[in-house]
Motif scaffolding. Structure first.
Motif, short mmCIF file in Angstrom:
data_model
loop_
_atom_site.label_atom_id
_atom_site.label_comp_id
_atom_site.label_asym_id
_atom_site.label_seq_id
_atom_site.Cartn_x
_atom_site.Cartn_y
_atom_site.Cartn_z
N PRO A 21 51.03 2.82 32.95
CA PRO A 21 52.07 3.49 32.15
C PRO A 21 52.72 4.65 32.89
N TYR A 22 51.93 5.38 33.67
CA TYR A 22 52.47 6.54 34.38
C TYR A 22 53.23 6.13 35.64
N LEU A 23 52.82 5.01 36.23
CA LEU A 23 53.60 4.47 37.36
C LEU A 23 54.99 4.06 36.87
N GLN A 24 55.02 3.44 35.70
CA GLN A 24 56.31 3.02 35.14
C GLN A 24 57.18 4.24 34.81
N ASP A 25 56.57 5.29 34.26
CA ASP A 25 57.33 6.51 33.99
C ASP A 25 57.87 7.12 35.28
N LEU A 26 57.03 7.11 36.31
CA LEU A 26 57.43 7.68 37.60
C LEU A 26 58.58 6.88 38.22
N HIS A 27 58.50 5.57 38.10
CA HIS A 27 59.57 4.71 38.61
C HIS A 27 60.86 4.97 37.84
N HIS A 28 60.75 5.13 36.54
CA HIS A 28 61.94 5.39 35.71
C HIS A 28 62.57 6.73 36.09
N THR B 225 62.35 8.37 39.05
CA THR B 225 62.80 8.50 40.44
C THR B 225 63.70 7.35 40.90
N ARG B 226 63.57 6.19 40.26
CA ARG B 226 64.30 4.99 40.66
C ARG B 226 63.96 4.56 42.09
N MET B 227 62.77 4.92 42.51
CA MET B 227 62.32 4.52 43.84
C MET B 227 61.02 3.74 43.74
N THR B 228 60.57 3.20 44.85
CA THR B 228 59.35 2.41 44.86
C THR B 228 58.14 3.30 44.60
N VAL B 229 57.30 2.88 43.66
CA VAL B 229 56.08 3.59 43.31
C VAL B 229 54.89 2.74 43.73
N GLN B 230 53.89 3.38 44.34
CA GLN B 230 52.74 2.65 44.82
C GLN B 230 51.43 3.34 44.41
N ALA C 34 57.21 15.13 39.72
CA ALA C 34 56.98 13.89 38.97
C ALA C 34 55.77 13.14 39.50
N VAL C 35 55.58 13.15 40.81
CA VAL C 35 54.42 12.48 41.41
C VAL C 35 53.13 13.18 40.99
N ARG C 36 53.11 14.50 41.03
CA ARG C 36 51.92 15.25 40.61
C ARG C 36 51.61 15.00 39.14
N LEU C 37 52.65 14.95 38.32
CA LEU C 37 52.45 14.70 36.90
C LEU C 37 51.84 13.32 36.66
N ALA C 38 52.35 12.31 37.36
CA ALA C 38 51.82 10.96 37.21
C ALA C 38 50.37 10.89 37.68
N ALA C 39 50.04 11.57 38.78
CA ALA C 39 48.67 11.57 39.29
C ALA C 39 47.72 12.26 38.33
N ALA C 40 48.15 13.40 37.78
CA ALA C 40 47.29 14.13 36.84
C ALA C 40 47.05 13.32 35.57
N ALA C 41 48.10 12.68 35.06
CA ALA C 41 47.95 11.88 33.84
C ALA C 41 47.05 10.68 34.09
N THR C 42 47.20 10.05 35.26
CA THR C 42 46.33 8.92 35.60
C THR C 42 44.89 9.37 35.74
#
Length: 255
Positions: A92-99, A101-106, A237-245
């Motif tokens: 879910p957080y990867l999808q939020d991050l992709h939304h 940034t509109r860039m590739t998320v890994q 946004a990357v830090r937020l996704a990592a913390a949520a994950t």
């Protein structure tokens, strides 16, 4: 029996199957029998006999006369904790991050001295040079690897150094001193930043993911054209996704 077949006589069936599966990688997704023999290192008759058994088990497929990894392996891989628990927590957080940034998320985990790419959401800009899910990336020149190594023990870092750090681009770090200096800087900013060290024209920003005991277990990243990937923009946004994950993975119910 040929000398080669005598040499492989001590190998068990699982060893032979592992050698055959190991012949496949991102650049070799389908192989003829001759190519499979050349890459797995087994005699032709042994390869053919073992591959036939693997076809019956669903471990291999053979469309149009060429071998490829079978669907059964894919089904089993989804049961591994790294694919099931980590991916389910992160997606879910990867999808939020992709939304955002509109860039590739890994999403990646450390596997020996490399990073195993567990999940990927492709950005709007096609970048065929990027690896696919299941691929292994060098830890020393990928933001995912740097983000994990920055919070790993000295043995893990030394193993990467001992494995060698060949230059991939003019910007690649190739010495232990440079690597350790970069790893020491990552905790202060909470991000690993890779600037065209793995591929010319491609940059990446990554942050670590932690498990329930506070041990680093993975990393998440945003990757894209070097001119567009900036830590000051993508970093929060990357830090937020990592913390949520990290929170979701740490609270994942045991099953």
């Amino acid at each position: 029996m040929s000398p080669a077949e005598r040499d492989t006589g001590s190998l068990g069936g699982l060893d032979r199957a592992a050698a055959i599966l190991g012949a496949f990688d991102e650049q070799h997704r389908e192989l003829s029998l001759a190519a499979l023999v050349a890459r797995c290192g087994l005699p032709r008759s042994t390869t053919h006999r073992t591959a036939d058994k693997m076809l019956k088990l669903g471990w291999l497929d053979k469309p149009a006369g060429r071998y490829r990894v079978g669907n059964r392996i894919f089904e089993l891989s989804g049961l591994a904790p790294v694919r099931h628990q980590l991916r389910e927590s992160a997606l879910p957080y990867l999808q939020d991050l992709h939304h955002a940034t509109r860039m590739t998320v890994q999403l990646g985990v450390l596997s020996g001295t490399q990073v195993l790419l567990v999940e990927k959401i492709t950005g709007h800009r096609p970048m065929p040079m990027l690896s696919q899910v299941g691929a292994l990336l060098p830890a020393y020149c990928s933001a995912l690897g740097l983000a994990i190594l920055a919070y790993s023990d000295e043995a893990a870092v030394q193993a990467v150094v001992d494995a060698g750090m060949p230059r991939r681009t003019p910007r690649t770090m190739t010495t232990a001193t440079a690597l350790r200096r970069e790893l020491a800087a990552i905790p202060d900013r909470g991000l690993a930043i890779e600037r065209e060290e793995g591929n010319i024209g491609i940059s990446c920003v990554a942050a670590p993911i932690f498990g329930p005991l506070g041990v680093v277990v993975a990393a998440v990243s945003v990757t894209g054209p070097a001119a567009l990937v900036r830590a000051d923009r993508a970093g929060p946004a990357v830090r937020l996704a990592a913390a949520a994950t990290s929170r979701a993975y740490s609270s994942f119910p045991s099953r």
